[in-house]
Design an enzyme around this catalytic site. Structure first.
Site, PDB file in Angstrom:
ATOM      1  N   CYS A  89       0.838  -1.356   0.150  1.00 37.68           N
ATOM      2  CA  CYS A  89       0.085  -0.047  -0.083  1.00 37.68           C
ATOM      3  C   CYS A  89       0.770   1.261   0.305  1.00 37.68           C
ATOM      4  O   CYS A  89       1.022   1.430  -1.220  1.00 37.68           O
ATOM      5  CB  CYS A  89      -1.071   0.034   1.294  1.00 37.68           C
ATOM      6  N   HIS A 184      -4.064  -5.156   0.897  1.00 35.22           N
ATOM      7  CA  HIS A 184      -3.257  -5.589   1.671  1.00 35.22           C
ATOM      8  C   HIS A 184      -3.267  -7.160   2.045  1.00 35.22           C
ATOM      9  O   HIS A 184      -4.440  -7.905   2.498  1.00 35.22           O
ATOM     10  CB  HIS A 184      -4.363  -4.943   3.230  1.00 35.22           C
ATOM     11  N   GLU A 186      -2.095  -8.660   4.725  1.00 35.05           N
ATOM     12  CA  GLU A 186      -2.434  -9.049   5.064  1.00 35.05           C
ATOM     13  C   GLU A 186      -3.491  -9.106   6.661  1.00 35.05           C
ATOM     14  O   GLU A 186      -4.633  -9.953   7.701  1.00 35.05           O
ATOM     15  CB  GLU A 186      -1.156  -8.283   6.556  1.00 35.05           C
TER      16      GLU A 186
HETATM   17  N1  LIG Z   1      -3.179   1.173   3.510  1.00 34.20           N
HETATM   18  C1  LIG Z   1      -2.204   2.215   3.182  1.00 34.20           C
HETATM   19  O1  LIG Z   1      -0.964   2.192   2.951  1.00 34.20           O
HETATM   20  C2  LIG Z   1      -3.077   3.924   2.911  1.00 34.20           C
HETATM   21  C3  LIG Z   1      -1.883   4.687   1.017  1.00 34.20           C
HETATM   22  C4  LIG Z   1      -1.984   5.878   1.524  1.00 34.20           C
HETATM   23  N2  LIG Z   1      -2.010   6.669   3.099  1.00 34.20           N
HETATM   24  C5  LIG Z   1      -4.576   5.592   1.110  1.00 34.20           C
HETATM   25  O2  LIG Z   1      -4.782   6.027   1.151  1.00 34.20           O
HETATM   26  O3  LIG Z   1      -3.934   5.359  -0.210  1.00 34.20           O
END
Ligand SMILES: NC(=O)CC[C@H](N)C(=O)O
Ligand SMILES: C=C(O[C@@H]1C=C(C(=O)O)C=C[C@H]1O)C(=O)O
Length: 787
Positions: A89, A184, A186
């Site tokens: 992310c 994600h 995880e």
């Molecule tokens: N889960 C994250 O790492 C989000 C990354 C970034 N803050 C976004 O909202 O896209």
């Protein structure tokens, strides 16, 4: 020798889940640092000791230096220092940015929602079938020709033209060993094929390392367990301790209200009871008995070095501590360690020990977030309120509301006489009642097929009279416009990627004008009424050190048993039971509402956050993996006024950790404030909420949430603990109005100000009016006692 992976955490609330997944799939040692723990030169110095790097998710944007710290430098290391990297992310977005991609905002943000990912089965998707993955992002990587020259797109998802169109979900660098995924792996709701990318990445990464013949060096000298991972006590567990003196008897007719009155609650200056008036989670009622000259109340306020200890019945206070690394937490652990007890009944959950509450602000400072200033009491000129207020009980009474068993217990030496005397009194009291008050499990089945505690069924129709004359009650509620503006302010932060979910709250005050002398204490009068009106598994009444708390909370924060089994039960997702036309929402209607992406996403984000908190203490410490699992995902529970979506997360602290001196308190103090009251990621969300909810000068929350949003419960000498989230509750500071006033006719009157917090999780899918209504629903579960 095990390989070593460095996890770089951008202050996220999911990174410990990632660490656990990496540990499980790679068998490597995982060491976590924060993005701003080290300077670049120090970082480059110890990188030789690691075989690979994982860069985690996080709030904010990769274009903001403060949000990413060291991350961009990792992608820019000279080639001879490069190690394999896996970015998740924010880590993925930083990879794309480092090689020329743009960072844009999603038109429709995705927080806690799943998408099917399209991939070509190769590379990190080798052997993966359908990848159904959870996303938490507001931002996206925008590829261009330059970036595509450096990076290869491995996977995308299609949100449809009405939303975000095609969004890049995974890339790898064409030459360097860098990979990244936008989703994600995880999250507990990402499917197994979605998590398999980590295994595949590790295979590719170790292949790269072997190809280069790169072998990591030993860890640098002094690279040990970071201080925050040590236990509160700092010494191994001691066996043995005082023998508990106790009696157990059956008293199915015992009435808890009468028992409290036997203990003189009506006029008590201090009182401590954890009560379960609804039996579908809570079961026991636990009463601490204050003993003059013996019972100590520990209070501490954020910013104080020392803990204040006051003995019941004595004037003055002692100040203790001030020189331990965990401050007040260590003081509590030291007190407890001096008391390890033996010989109690294994069936009784509490043998004596601490009962009380810990404020939201105590948790906030634990995250290294400075408090908003001024705080409510500074502004109001009240006595400084303690942020931690717990009492250590030697004498206690425990009632099992299901089996009807009662325990009278004492940790005092030679206290048989008190135990016998009290047991006789309680037996006599029970003998005078005629009807059994305990409800055998499953005896009463509601029309919707759920088991309802009998008290729930009984009371809805009987309580009608107002508790106080309307002229004595003045209610000040938060303003609707302001609350709705705050919801939008939260959503603005969500759209920027600063948070995935924010639990917005506001406080209501109830000013009571009361006769100078009353036969029974107002708190008790209110509690008795609330107990019937809104039966709750985590109810209770606590009066000590100038604060009174009345709770009817449905939400367990954290419990642990004496064998080291931990449970958390976050609630997210609320449906009001009464419809505007007066009819009642059925269970199947509630199911329909709670099974929507909005409610499920709200709940999932907190489940992942709680897993992270639990992993943070239990996993990867010593030789233990913590056994963190989600044992119930989004079940629906019925309460007096609402249906709730509830999940259960469990974990285990094994023998090694417990032998080293870790206890449930280590988990508790490192998991505050409860994630269901903050949102995720916790730290950034808490900062944002402080801004939005405002300071004492301007906000509805008076500059602090105080007792509301904190935790209320016990930690027993038998090794068990149980703490609820302080919601559907009210509290007051005893000296708020001084003691007496004159009313218009010259009669003496007394004023009391009760405070009730209420709120709800705001996500990108929330609508401001709906959030306002939800806040009112929760507020009314307790406010109704005044109406
Ligand atoms: N889960 C994250 O790492 C989000 C990354 C970034 N803050 C976004 O909202 O896209
Ligand atoms: C904020 C409150 O409750 C919290 C928010 C919930 C939600 O958003 O659905 C549910 C339970 C609590 O974690 C409250 O009761 O005041």
């Amino acid at each position: 020798m095990a390989r070593r992976i460095l996890l770089v955490d951008a202050y996220d609330s999911f990174s410990n889940n990632l660490a656990a997944l990496i540990r499980q799939t790679t068998n490597a040692e995982v060491h976590t640092i924060k993005i701003d723990d080290y300077t670049l030169s120090k970082f480059r110095g110890f990188l030789k000791s690691f075989d690979a790097i994982v860069i985690g998710p996080g709030p904010g944007t990769p274009t903001n230096d403060e949000d990413v710290g060291i991350i961009p430098h990792i992608y820019g290391l000279p080639e001879e220092e490069v190690v394999p990297v896996f970015g998740v992310c924010l880590g993925f977005q930083s990879l794309c940015l480092a090689f020329g991609a743009g960072i844009g905002r999603l038109k429709v943000v995705k927080h806690g929602q799943s998408s099917v990912i399209t991939h070509h089965r190769g590379d990190i998707f080798e052997g993966c079938g359908v990848v159904d993955a959870i996303r938490y992002h507001s931002l996206r990587a925008e590829m261009n020709e330059g970036a595509l020259g450096e990076l290869e797109v491995l996977a995308v998802t299609d949100d449809g033209e009405g939303e975000n169109g095609e969004v890049v979900m995974a890339v790898k660098h064409r030459r360097l060993p860098f990979w990244g995924v936008q989703y994600h792996p995880e999250s507990c709701c990402t499917n197994l094929d979605g998590a398999r990318v980590v295994e595949n990445w590790w295979r590719l990464a170790t292949g790269w390392l072997d190809g280069k013949g790169r072998v990591s060096e030993a860890l640098p000298a002094g690279w040990g367990v970071p201080p925050e991972r040590r236990n509160l006590l700092g010494v191994p567990r001691k066996e043995g301790g005082r023998g508990l003196c106790w009696q157990m008897f059956h008293a199915p007719c015992l009435d808890i209200v009468e028992l409290c009155e036997l203990l003189e609650v009506k006029r008590a200056e201090k009182f401590a009871m954890l009560d379960s008036s609804a039996k579908h989670t809570g079961r026991y009622t636990i009463l601490g008995v204050f003993m003059p000259g013996v019972t100590e109340t520990f209070t501490w306020r954020v910013g104080d070095e020392k803990v204040s200890v006051q003995t019941f019945g004595k004037s003055g206070r002692d100040e203790v501590g001030g020189n331990t690394s965990f401050g007040v937490w260590s003081e509590l652990a030291v007190k407890m360690a001096g008391f390890g007890a033996t010989g109690g009944d294994g069936e009784s959950p509490f043998w004596g020990g601490f009962m009380g509450y810990i404020n939201y602000e105590a948790g906030v400072t634990g995250l290294d977030v400075p408090l908003a200033s001024p705080r409510g009491d500074e502004k109001a000129g009240r006595t400084r309120i303690p942020d931690l207020n717990v009492t250590f009980f030697h004498r206690s009474i425990v009632v099992d509301n299901i089996s009807g068993k009662v325990w009278v217990q004492s940790l005092e030496v030679d206290d048989e006489e008190w135990v016998t005397g009290m047991a006789e009194k309680v037996k006599l009291l029970a003998a005078m009642s005629i009807t059994p008050t305990t409800t055998p499990p499953n005896e009463v089945v509601g029309g919707s097929g759920v088991t309802l505690p009998r008290s729930t069924m009984r009371t809805t129709t009987t309580v009608k009279e107002p508790l106080f004359p309307p002229s004595a009650v003045e209610i000040t509620q938060p303003g609707k416009e302001k609350y709705m503006r705050n919801v939008l302010a939260c959503q603005k932060e969500l759209a920027k990627g600063e948070s995935y979910e924010l639990c917005l709250t506001a406080q209501t005050t109830v000013d009571l004008t009361l006769p100078l002398q009353e036969e029974e204490d107002t708190a008790w009068k209110i509690y008795k009424h609330l107990r019937k009106r809104n039966p709750a598994p985590f109810a209770g009444l606590y009066k000590a050190s100038g604060t009174t708390l009345i709770s009817s909370s449905p939400e367990r924060f954290l419990s642990w048993d004496r064998d080291g089994n931990f449970q958390l039960r976050p609630i997210k997702g609320t449906v009001r039971k009464s419809k505007p036309d007066g009819s009642i929402v059925s269970r199947s209607e509630a199911e329909e509402i709670l099974n929507t992406p909005k409610e499920r996403a709200e709940n999932l984000m907190i489940v992942d956050l709680i897993r992270h908190d639990l992993h943070g203490v239990l996993s990867g410490q010593s030789d233990e993996d913590g056994g963190v699992k989600v044992s119930k995902l989004m079940g629906i529970e019925e309460y007096e006024t609402v249906f709730q979506l509830v999940s259960v997360i469990e974990g285990r602290m094994g023998e090694t950790m417990r032998g080293e001196g870790f206890t449930g308190m280590d988990v508790l103090h490192r998991s505050l404030p409860p994630g269901s009251m903050t949102g995720a990621p916790k730290k950034r969300s808490v900062e944002i909420l402080q801004d939005i909810e405002g300071t004492a000068d301007e906000g509805d929350n008076c500059g602090e949430r105080a007792v509301y949003s904190g935790v209320f419960g016990y930690w027993s000498v038998c090794g068990a603990g149980d703490w609820s989230v302080v919601i559907r509750s009210m509290y007051r500071f005893d000296d708020e109005f001084g003691s007496q006033h004159q009313d218009g006719s010259g009669e003496g009157v007394r004023k009391e100000r009760w405070r009730i917090g209420a709120g709800g999780a705001v996500t990108a899918l929330s609508d401001a009016e709906g959030e306002w209504e939800e806040m009112l629903t929760k507020l009314n579960s307790t406010l109704a006692v005044f109406q």
